[in-house]
Scaffold this active site. Sequence first.
Site, PDB file in Angstrom:
ATOM      1  N   THR A 133       0.822  -1.209   0.000  1.00  0.00           N
ATOM      2  CA  THR A 133       0.000   0.000   0.000  1.00  0.00           C
ATOM      3  C   THR A 133       0.859   1.265   0.000  1.00  0.00           C
ATOM      4  O   THR A 133       2.010   1.240   0.468  1.00  0.00           O
ATOM      5  CB  THR A 133      -0.895  -0.007   1.265  1.00  0.00           C
ATOM      6  OG1 THR A 133      -1.459   1.281   1.453  1.00  0.00           O
ATOM      7  CG2 THR A 133      -0.096  -0.342   2.525  1.00  0.00           C
ATOM      8  N   ASP A 134       0.266   2.367  -0.457  1.00  0.00           N
ATOM      9  CA  ASP A 134       0.964   3.655  -0.386  1.00  0.00           C
ATOM     10  C   ASP A 134       1.013   4.186   1.053  1.00  0.00           C
ATOM     11  O   ASP A 134       1.755   5.111   1.353  1.00  0.00           O
ATOM     12  CB  ASP A 134       0.317   4.692  -1.310  1.00  0.00           C
ATOM     13  CG  ASP A 134      -1.151   4.977  -0.992  1.00  0.00           C
ATOM     14  OD1 ASP A 134      -1.736   4.313  -0.101  1.00  0.00           O
ATOM     15  OD2 ASP A 134      -1.728   5.875  -1.636  1.00  0.00           O
ATOM     16  N   GLU A 135       0.204   3.567   1.957  1.00  0.00           N
ATOM     17  CA  GLU A 135       0.121   4.096   3.321  1.00  0.00           C
ATOM     18  C   GLU A 135       1.430   3.925   4.081  1.00  0.00           C
ATOM     19  O   GLU A 135       1.646   4.556   5.099  1.00  0.00           O
ATOM     20  CB  GLU A 135      -1.066   3.460   4.054  1.00  0.00           C
ATOM     21  CG  GLU A 135      -2.359   3.712   3.300  1.00  0.00           C
ATOM     22  CD  GLU A 135      -3.632   3.335   4.046  1.00  0.00           C
ATOM     23  OE1 GLU A 135      -3.616   3.283   5.276  1.00  0.00           O
ATOM     24  OE2 GLU A 135      -4.650   3.109   3.360  1.00  0.00           O
ATOM     25  N   TYR A 159      -1.993  -0.588  10.895  1.00  0.00           N
ATOM     26  CA  TYR A 159      -2.096  -1.258   9.583  1.00  0.00           C
ATOM     27  C   TYR A 159      -0.880  -0.936   8.720  1.00  0.00           C
ATOM     28  O   TYR A 159      -0.191  -1.843   8.218  1.00  0.00           O
ATOM     29  CB  TYR A 159      -3.389  -0.830   8.863  1.00  0.00           C
ATOM     30  CG  TYR A 159      -3.379  -1.144   7.374  1.00  0.00           C
ATOM     31  CD1 TYR A 159      -3.369  -2.462   6.919  1.00  0.00           C
ATOM     32  CD2 TYR A 159      -3.350  -0.112   6.422  1.00  0.00           C
ATOM     33  CE1 TYR A 159      -3.340  -2.759   5.553  1.00  0.00           C
ATOM     34  CE2 TYR A 159      -3.328  -0.398   5.062  1.00  0.00           C
ATOM     35  CZ  TYR A 159      -3.311  -1.716   4.634  1.00  0.00           C
ATOM     36  OH  TYR A 159      -3.274  -1.994   3.290  1.00  0.00           O
ATOM     37  N   ASN A 258     -12.286  13.350   0.731  1.00  0.00           N
ATOM     38  CA  ASN A 258     -13.355  12.393   1.052  1.00  0.00           C
ATOM     39  C   ASN A 258     -14.750  12.981   0.827  1.00  0.00           C
ATOM     40  O   ASN A 258     -15.643  12.305   0.312  1.00  0.00           O
ATOM     41  CB  ASN A 258     -13.232  11.935   2.508  1.00  0.00           C
ATOM     42  CG  ASN A 258     -11.979  11.109   2.740  1.00  0.00           C
ATOM     43  OD1 ASN A 258     -11.435  10.532   1.807  1.00  0.00           O
ATOM     44  ND2 ASN A 258     -11.523  11.067   3.978  1.00  0.00           N
TER      45      ASN A 258
HETATM   46  P1  NAD Z   1      -9.397  -7.626   1.994  1.00  0.00           P
HETATM   47  O1  NAD Z   1      -9.382  -7.366   3.464  1.00  0.00           O
HETATM   48  O2  NAD Z   1     -10.616  -7.371   1.209  1.00  0.00           O
HETATM   49  O3  NAD Z   1      -8.981  -9.146   1.719  1.00  0.00           O
HETATM   50  C1  NAD Z   1      -7.948  -9.789   2.412  1.00  0.00           C
HETATM   51  C2  NAD Z   1      -8.076 -11.288   2.142  1.00  0.00           C
HETATM   52  O4  NAD Z   1      -7.008 -11.946   2.829  1.00  0.00           O
HETATM   53  C3  NAD Z   1      -9.376 -11.898   2.678  1.00  0.00           C
HETATM   54  O5  NAD Z   1      -9.915 -12.765   1.726  1.00  0.00           O
HETATM   55  C4  NAD Z   1      -8.940 -12.661   3.927  1.00  0.00           C
HETATM   56  O6  NAD Z   1      -9.756 -13.789   4.203  1.00  0.00           O
HETATM   57  C5  NAD Z   1      -7.533 -13.056   3.547  1.00  0.00           C
HETATM   58  N1  NAD Z   1      -6.675 -13.284   4.712  1.00  0.00           N
HETATM   59  C6  NAD Z   1      -6.552 -12.514   5.817  1.00  0.00           C
HETATM   60  N2  NAD Z   1      -5.673 -13.064   6.669  1.00  0.00           N
HETATM   61  C7  NAD Z   1      -5.205 -14.187   6.076  1.00  0.00           C
HETATM   62  C8  NAD Z   1      -4.244 -15.175   6.432  1.00  0.00           C
HETATM   63  N3  NAD Z   1      -3.592 -15.108   7.605  1.00  0.00           N
HETATM   64  N4  NAD Z   1      -3.995 -16.188   5.582  1.00  0.00           N
HETATM   65  C9  NAD Z   1      -4.670 -16.279   4.395  1.00  0.00           C
HETATM   66  N5  NAD Z   1      -5.587 -15.380   4.016  1.00  0.00           N
HETATM   67  C10 NAD Z   1      -5.845 -14.345   4.836  1.00  0.00           C
HETATM   68  O7  NAD Z   1      -8.152  -6.794   1.450  1.00  0.00           O
HETATM   69  P2  NAD Z   1      -7.969  -6.089   0.024  1.00  0.00           P
HETATM   70  O8  NAD Z   1      -8.529  -4.719   0.084  1.00  0.00           O
HETATM   71  O9  NAD Z   1      -8.395  -7.025  -1.044  1.00  0.00           O
HETATM   72  O10 NAD Z   1      -6.382  -5.938   0.001  1.00  0.00           O
HETATM   73  C11 NAD Z   1      -5.551  -6.964  -0.549  1.00  0.00           C
HETATM   74  C12 NAD Z   1      -4.107  -6.551  -0.408  1.00  0.00           C
HETATM   75  O11 NAD Z   1      -3.886  -5.324  -1.093  1.00  0.00           O
HETATM   76  C13 NAD Z   1      -3.668  -6.308   1.043  1.00  0.00           C
HETATM   77  O12 NAD Z   1      -2.367  -6.802   1.189  1.00  0.00           O
HETATM   78  C14 NAD Z   1      -3.697  -4.796   1.188  1.00  0.00           C
HETATM   79  O13 NAD Z   1      -2.761  -4.363   2.143  1.00  0.00           O
HETATM   80  C15 NAD Z   1      -3.316  -4.364  -0.211  1.00  0.00           C
HETATM   81  N6  NAD Z   1      -3.828  -3.055  -0.637  1.00  0.00           N
HETATM   82  C16 NAD Z   1      -5.157  -2.759  -0.521  1.00  0.00           C
HETATM   83  C17 NAD Z   1      -5.620  -1.532  -0.979  1.00  0.00           C
HETATM   84  C18 NAD Z   1      -7.082  -1.166  -0.918  1.00  0.00           C
HETATM   85  O14 NAD Z   1      -7.440  -0.040  -1.257  1.00  0.00           O
HETATM   86  N7  NAD Z   1      -7.975  -2.068  -0.531  1.00  0.00           N
HETATM   87  C19 NAD Z   1      -4.725  -0.607  -1.535  1.00  0.00           C
HETATM   88  C20 NAD Z   1      -3.378  -0.961  -1.638  1.00  0.00           C
HETATM   89  C21 NAD Z   1      -2.938  -2.185  -1.198  1.00  0.00           C
HETATM   90  P1  TYD Z   2     -10.899   3.773   4.100  1.00  0.00           P
HETATM   91  O1  TYD Z   2     -11.818   3.363   3.009  1.00  0.00           O
HETATM   92  O2  TYD Z   2     -11.038   3.139   5.444  1.00  0.00           O
HETATM   93  O3  TYD Z   2      -9.421   3.604   3.525  1.00  0.00           O
HETATM   94  P2  TYD Z   2      -8.005   4.121   4.154  1.00  0.00           P
HETATM   95  O4  TYD Z   2      -8.199   4.493   5.562  1.00  0.00           O
HETATM   96  O5  TYD Z   2      -7.145   2.908   3.989  1.00  0.00           O
HETATM   97  O6  TYD Z   2      -7.582   5.265   3.280  1.00  0.00           O
HETATM   98  O7  TYD Z   2     -11.054   5.337   4.299  1.00  0.00           O
HETATM   99  C1  TYD Z   2     -10.875   6.236   3.214  1.00  0.00           C
HETATM  100  C2  TYD Z   2     -10.966   7.639   3.776  1.00  0.00           C
HETATM  101  O8  TYD Z   2     -12.312   7.869   4.201  1.00  0.00           O
HETATM  102  C3  TYD Z   2     -10.098   7.859   5.015  1.00  0.00           C
HETATM  103  O9  TYD Z   2      -9.602   9.202   4.976  1.00  0.00           O
HETATM  104  C4  TYD Z   2     -11.065   7.683   6.168  1.00  0.00           C
HETATM  105  C5  TYD Z   2     -12.370   8.190   5.598  1.00  0.00           C
HETATM  106  N1  TYD Z   2     -13.596   7.555   6.117  1.00  0.00           N
HETATM  107  C6  TYD Z   2     -14.660   8.356   6.541  1.00  0.00           C
HETATM  108  O10 TYD Z   2     -14.606   9.596   6.522  1.00  0.00           O
HETATM  109  N2  TYD Z   2     -15.793   7.733   6.981  1.00  0.00           N
HETATM  110  C7  TYD Z   2     -15.907   6.356   7.031  1.00  0.00           C
HETATM  111  O11 TYD Z   2     -16.954   5.845   7.462  1.00  0.00           O
HETATM  112  C8  TYD Z   2     -14.805   5.568   6.595  1.00  0.00           C
HETATM  113  C9  TYD Z   2     -14.871   4.064   6.617  1.00  0.00           C
HETATM  114  C10 TYD Z   2     -13.663   6.210   6.122  1.00  0.00           C
END
Ligand code: NAD
Ligand code: TYD
Length: 353
Positions: A133-135, A159, A258
Amino acid sequence: MILVTGAAGFIGSNFVLDWLAQCDEVVLNLDALTYAGNLENLASLEGDARHLFVKGDIGDFDLVASLLARYKPRAVVNFAAESHVDRSIHGPEDFIQTNIVGTFRLLEAVRAYWGGALEGDAKAAFRFLHVSTDEVYGSLEKDDPAFSESNRYEPNSPYSASKAASDHLVRAYHHTYGLPVLTTNCSNNYGPYHFPEKLIPLVIHNALAGKPLPIYGDGQQIRDWLYVKDHCSAIRRVLEAGRLGETYNIGGWNEKPNLEVVHTLCAILDDLSPRGDGKPYKEQITYVKDRPGHDRRYAIDATKIERELGWKPAETFETGIRKTVRWYLDNQAWVTNVTSGAYREWLGKQYGA
Ligand code: NAD
Ligand code: TYD
């Protein structure tokens, strides 16, 4: 064959669907099916021999080692993680276990397989792609340049700290053992199968349910949004042509506050599914207490992946967000299923939703 971890989650399931729409290479899906993992995301692959599912933990060395020995994948793509910042604030333990310890054990199993079972061309062609992630880069001020791959890691939430630790381990396994790794750091994704605890699906879900749309603090925090299918195509491209040991930032050049995102969602819903009383959805917006340590701004400079690998996003925010709202309107049963039971209880406590 490729082994994809966490492929029952949001991005992982989109990745598998996208992968199998492009080619016939079998995907072995290893997922622990936490609250965020849902096999319904992959229901369209039922009976499809190109998708094999194993329920299990990336931290289970013996299980991963036996899967690697049995299926001999040419690559591992690691999506498995705990992914929600708010949950990491309320309970970091699972994040440490899966994102740090789990990634470490996965790396150990992969190192043993790559170093022991593979030889010659198969060994040279093997890849471990870590999705991050970019975070990890921390928070930007208003006028700072977007994150590039050379930015310092300054993670602020449990996280992002746990993801940063996993990135460092992946980097160290390349540097120390020569493991052929690639790391991608992506901005906020949105699209189908996004669990409705994250901003965009939560707002769509609550709007349709007549519930408050919670805005943390002043709502002026900025995120850089990428349509999930664009993330999937970027990962495919990095897997295909990325330089070993390199990291690639992935983003859609879509910085939005947001509040603007929520207003956009409300306007699209007003258009596609107007409220019964004719009033605008934005009336449901409710300002709530800010997230502790809330990062103010994320923005990705995606120049490197474009220059080196020729990747660019296909969707603008405007096209992607409309597709997303339509998907949620057409798939309300999916939302009902994934928001039942324990999750609903948790959500109720968090937001009074
Ligand atoms: P998500 O929470 O929707 O899915 C995570 C999946 O991993 C789930 O299916 C869960 O059951 C599985 N999981 C959790 N713990 C596990 C374990 N110990 N062993 C096997 N499986 C396990 O997450 P996502 O949003 O699909 O993100 C996927 C990846 O991309 C993550 O690594 C996250 O850090 C990264 N990422 C997400 C975003 C975003 O915007 N969602 C952005 C950048 C990077
Ligand atoms: P989120 O989707 O949780 O992603 P991340 O925290 O990984 O960026 O949140 C996106 C942005 O929206 C973040 O600045 C937090 C804000 N947010 C709200 O304002 N209200 C909400 O209910 C949630 C879930 C997030």
